[in-house]
Design a protein around this motif. Structure first.
Motif, PDB file in Angstrom:
ATOM      1  N   GLN A 109       0.548  -1.267   0.109  1.00  0.00           N
ATOM      2  CA  GLN A 109       0.119  -0.383  -0.087  1.00  0.00           C
ATOM      3  C   GLN A 109       0.909   1.448  -0.014  1.00  0.00           C
ATOM      4  O   GLN A 109       0.643   2.144  -0.718  1.00  0.00           O
ATOM      5  CB  GLN A 109      -0.560  -0.190   1.255  1.00  0.00           C
ATOM      6  N   ASP A 110       2.107   1.122   0.485  1.00  0.00           N
ATOM      7  CA  ASP A 110       2.323   2.365   0.667  1.00  0.00           C
ATOM      8  C   ASP A 110       3.585   2.875  -0.802  1.00  0.00           C
ATOM      9  O   ASP A 110       3.702   3.969  -0.571  1.00  0.00           O
ATOM     10  CB  ASP A 110       3.930   1.581   2.117  1.00  0.00           C
ATOM     11  N   ARG A 111       3.753   1.548  -1.266  1.00  0.00           N
ATOM     12  CA  ARG A 111       4.671   1.148  -2.282  1.00  0.00           C
ATOM     13  C   ARG A 111       2.930   2.348  -3.812  1.00  0.00           C
ATOM     14  O   ARG A 111       3.383   2.568  -4.282  1.00  0.00           O
ATOM     15  CB  ARG A 111       5.143   0.002  -2.854  1.00  0.00           C
ATOM     16  N   PHE A 112       1.986   1.230  -3.022  1.00  0.00           N
ATOM     17  CA  PHE A 112       1.510   1.523  -4.668  1.00  0.00           C
ATOM     18  C   PHE A 112       0.070   2.425  -4.272  1.00  0.00           C
ATOM     19  O   PHE A 112      -0.254   2.636  -5.247  1.00  0.00           O
ATOM     20  CB  PHE A 112       0.738   1.233  -5.067  1.00  0.00           C
ATOM     21  N   GLY A 113      -0.637   2.597  -3.143  1.00  0.00           N
ATOM     22  CA  GLY A 113      -1.118   3.568  -2.798  1.00  0.00           C
ATOM     23  C   GLY A 113      -2.790   3.282  -2.784  1.00  0.00           C
ATOM     24  O   GLY A 113      -3.663   3.240  -2.893  1.00  0.00           O
ATOM     25  N   HIS A 114      -2.600   1.446  -2.436  1.00  0.00           N
ATOM     26  CA  HIS A 114      -3.950   0.834  -2.723  1.00  0.00           C
ATOM     27  C   HIS A 114      -3.600  -0.612  -2.125  1.00  0.00           C
ATOM     28  O   HIS A 114      -2.727  -1.829  -1.935  1.00  0.00           O
ATOM     29  CB  HIS A 114      -4.965   0.372  -4.161  1.00  0.00           C
TER      30      HIS A 114
END
Length: 177
Positions: A108-113
Motif C-alpha cells: 500500500q505504501d508503494r502503490f497507494g492501494h
C-alpha cells in the motif's frame, strides 16, 4: 454456454435499475463498470454478460480502478460479516495473516492501494508468493496486473450472481438510471 432461461440472469435482466445497480456494486465497486453493464441489459446469456464485464473492465480509468479496489479488504483480513470476502479468502491460514498484512502495508505504501488478487482457489502461500513478487513491479505493470485480477474476481462474482438465482434486493435509490 448459459441458457437465456437461467433464472438468475432473467431476474438480473428484468430487475429494476436500482436493484441491478446494487447487485453490480456488490460484484465491483466501480460505478463506471456497473453503469456500463447496466446500460447493456438485457443479456442473452451469462457468457454475454461476462464479455460485457471484461470489456467494461478494459475501459476503466485509473480513477475507476481505484474506486473498484477500494471495495476490497486486504488479503488476510476479510471484511467482518461479509460472506463474499470470507469465502474468497478462505485459503489464508491464520499463521500467514500477520505476514500478509505486513507485506500488504508495504505494498500500500508503494502503490497507494491494497494488494488485489483473485484469491478464489488459491492458498495463502500462493497469495503470499504473488505479493512478494508483485511488490517489485513498476506502477504501470502493477496497475494492469490489478486490472487482470479484478477482472477474474468480477467474472466469478457475476457468474455467482446470475447462476445462483438469488433474489436481487429491491432498493429505494432515487438516481438509479
Amino acid at each position: 454456454m448459459s441458457s437465456p432461461r437461467t433464472p438468475g440472469l432473467a431476474r438480473f435482466n428484468t430487475s429494476d435499475p436500482a436493484a441491478a445497480r446494487a447487485a453490480l456494486h456488490e460484484v465491483c465497486a466501480s460505478s463506471a463498470w456497473g453503469s456500463k453493464l447496466l446500460a447493456q441489459r438485457p443479456y442473452a446469456t451469462t457468457d454475454a454478460l461476462l464479455v460485457a464485464g471484461d470489456a467494461a473492465m478494459a475501459e476503466l480509468t485509473a480513477e475507476d480502478l481505484a474506486e473498484a479496489m477500494a471495495g476490497h479488504p486486504p488479503i488476510g483480513r476479510p471484511t467482518p460479516g461479509d460472506p463474499t470476502s470470507a469465502r474468497e479468502q478462505s485459503g489464508v491460514q491464520e499463521s500467514l495473516r500477520e505476514e500478509l498484512l505486513e507485506l500488504n502495508l508495504a505494498y500500500q505504501d508503494r502503490f497507494g492501494h491494497v494488494f488485489l488478487i483473485c484469491a478464489t482457489g488459491r492458498t495463502g502461500d500462493q497469495m503470499l508468493a504473488a505479493l512478494k513478487e508483485r511488490i517489485g513491479n513498476d506502477p504501470d505493470t502493477e496497475r494492469e496486473t490489478v486490472r487482470t485480477e479484478l477482472g477474474k474476481i468480477n467474472r466469478i462474482r457475476l457468474t455467482r450472481l446470475v447462476e445462483t438465482g438469488e433474489e436481487l434486493v429491491e432498493t429505494d435509490e432515487e438516481n438509479a438510471s
